[in-house]
Scaffold this motif. Structure first.
Motif, short mmCIF file in Angstrom:
data_model
loop_
_atom_site.label_atom_id
_atom_site.label_comp_id
_atom_site.label_asym_id
_atom_site.label_seq_id
_atom_site.Cartn_x
_atom_site.Cartn_y
_atom_site.Cartn_z
N ILE A 51 -41.72 36.99 -41.09
CA ILE A 51 -40.25 36.87 -41.03
C ILE A 51 -39.61 37.62 -42.18
N LEU A 52 -40.13 37.43 -43.39
CA LEU A 52 -39.56 38.10 -44.56
C LEU A 52 -39.65 39.62 -44.43
N PHE A 65 -31.25 40.01 -37.54
CA PHE A 65 -31.25 39.54 -38.93
C PHE A 65 -30.79 38.09 -39.00
N ARG A 66 -29.71 37.77 -38.28
CA ARG A 66 -29.23 36.38 -38.26
C ARG A 66 -30.28 35.45 -37.66
N ARG A 67 -30.92 35.88 -36.57
CA ARG A 67 -31.92 35.06 -35.92
C ARG A 67 -33.12 34.82 -36.84
N LEU A 68 -33.51 35.85 -37.61
CA LEU A 68 -34.62 35.70 -38.53
C LEU A 68 -34.27 34.77 -39.69
N LEU A 69 -33.03 34.83 -40.17
CA LEU A 69 -32.60 33.88 -41.19
C LEU A 69 -32.67 32.45 -40.66
N GLY A 245 -25.44 38.59 -46.91
CA GLY A 245 -24.21 38.25 -46.20
C GLY A 245 -23.69 39.40 -45.37
N ASP A 246 -23.68 40.60 -45.95
CA ASP A 246 -23.21 41.78 -45.22
C ASP A 246 -24.12 42.09 -44.04
N ARG A 247 -25.42 41.95 -44.23
CA ARG A 247 -26.35 42.28 -43.16
C ARG A 247 -26.27 41.26 -42.03
N ALA A 248 -25.93 40.03 -42.35
CA ALA A 248 -25.85 38.99 -41.33
C ALA A 248 -24.50 38.99 -40.61
N PHE A 249 -23.42 39.31 -41.33
CA PHE A 249 -22.09 39.12 -40.77
C PHE A 249 -21.21 40.37 -40.79
N GLY A 250 -21.64 41.43 -41.50
CA GLY A 250 -20.85 42.65 -41.53
C GLY A 250 -19.78 42.64 -42.58
#
Length: 250
Positions: A51-52, A65-69, A245-250
């Protein structure tokens, strides 16, 4: 999961990114400041490291990315469940026989440090289904000379919603860089909440960040998937995974 100590690293230094204090890596600062690395837990199961690795990959799209978090939150909560006391109970099986079982013996609160922690926190609710959920909005100062500032940054806490009492509080902050933000959050929690135990769940930490948390906040345990060796001049973890945060939400 295993308890870890610091691996010995080269004492050579680079101009950027910044390497951490070799004395700390070799354990000297640990003995001097009175805390132990037994309060650091590295989640190094193969599934966690897969996952990491996918989270680190710059080609991973935002939705994945969100799903992996979210999946990282499930894995982290599974390991953290070792810290939550159990209470015995009995259940009736389909065969009409009573069997001994267990349930969590105290309230659990999952506290997300906005905004990067949201997917991880939601994943934790798959394990701690009845947990209360809290939120804190924290923003650290943006700098380009973190080493000159001795890795200590100003932090603004603009919002916090958390229960007044909880058995276990799990503070979710995916990137534990300098520890400035997390330390400020933990101080505020201690002011406002009666808790039997506080646990930190991170995805990637640094030696600098872990040192600050363990030395400034006695009794707190830190869980992380990895401890990266460097911070750049802007206090970003290297190799890290970028701005979560940017990678998950833009």
């Amino acid at each position: 999961m295993r308890r870890i100590g610091w691996r010995e690293k080269s004492t050579s230094r680079e101009s950027s990114p910044t390497r951490c204090d070799a004395n700390f890596l070799n354990g000297g600062a640990v003995r001097e400041s009175g805390f132990t690395l037994s309060r650091l837990r590295l989640i190094d199961k193969p599934a966690a490291q897969v996952i990491l690795s996918r989270l680190r990959d710059s080609k991973t799209p935002r939705s994945e990315f969100r799903r992996l978090l979210y999946k990282a939150g499930i894995v982290s909560a599974y390991e953290i469940s070792n810290e939550v006391p159990l209470a015995e109970m009995t259940v009736a099986t389909p065969l009409g026989v009573r069997a001994k079982g267990y349930e969590y013996g105290c309230d659990v609160t999952v506290l997300a440090v906005l905004r990067a922690a949201l997917p991880m926190a939601w994943g934790m609710l798959e394990v701690f289904e009845d947990a209360k959920v809290g939120f804190v909005s924290a923003k650290r100062a943006e700098v380009d000379d973190v080493e000159r500032r001795e890795f200590s940054l100003e932090v603004e806490l603009s919002y916090m919603s958390v229960p007044e009492r909880s058995g276990v509080i799990i503070v979710v902050d995916p990137m534990l860089a300098t520890g400035s933000t997390l330390s400020a959050v933990l101080r505020k929690i201690k002011e406002r909440v009666e808790a039997e135990k506080i646990i930190v769940s991170a995805l990637i930490a640094t030696e600098v960040g872990v040192k600050r948390i363990l030395s400034e906040h006695g009794g707190i345990t830190v869980y992380a998937f990895a401890v990266d060796p460097q911070l750049n001049s802007r206090a970003f973890i290297v190799p890290g995974l970028g701005d979560a945060g940017d990678r998950a939400f833009g």
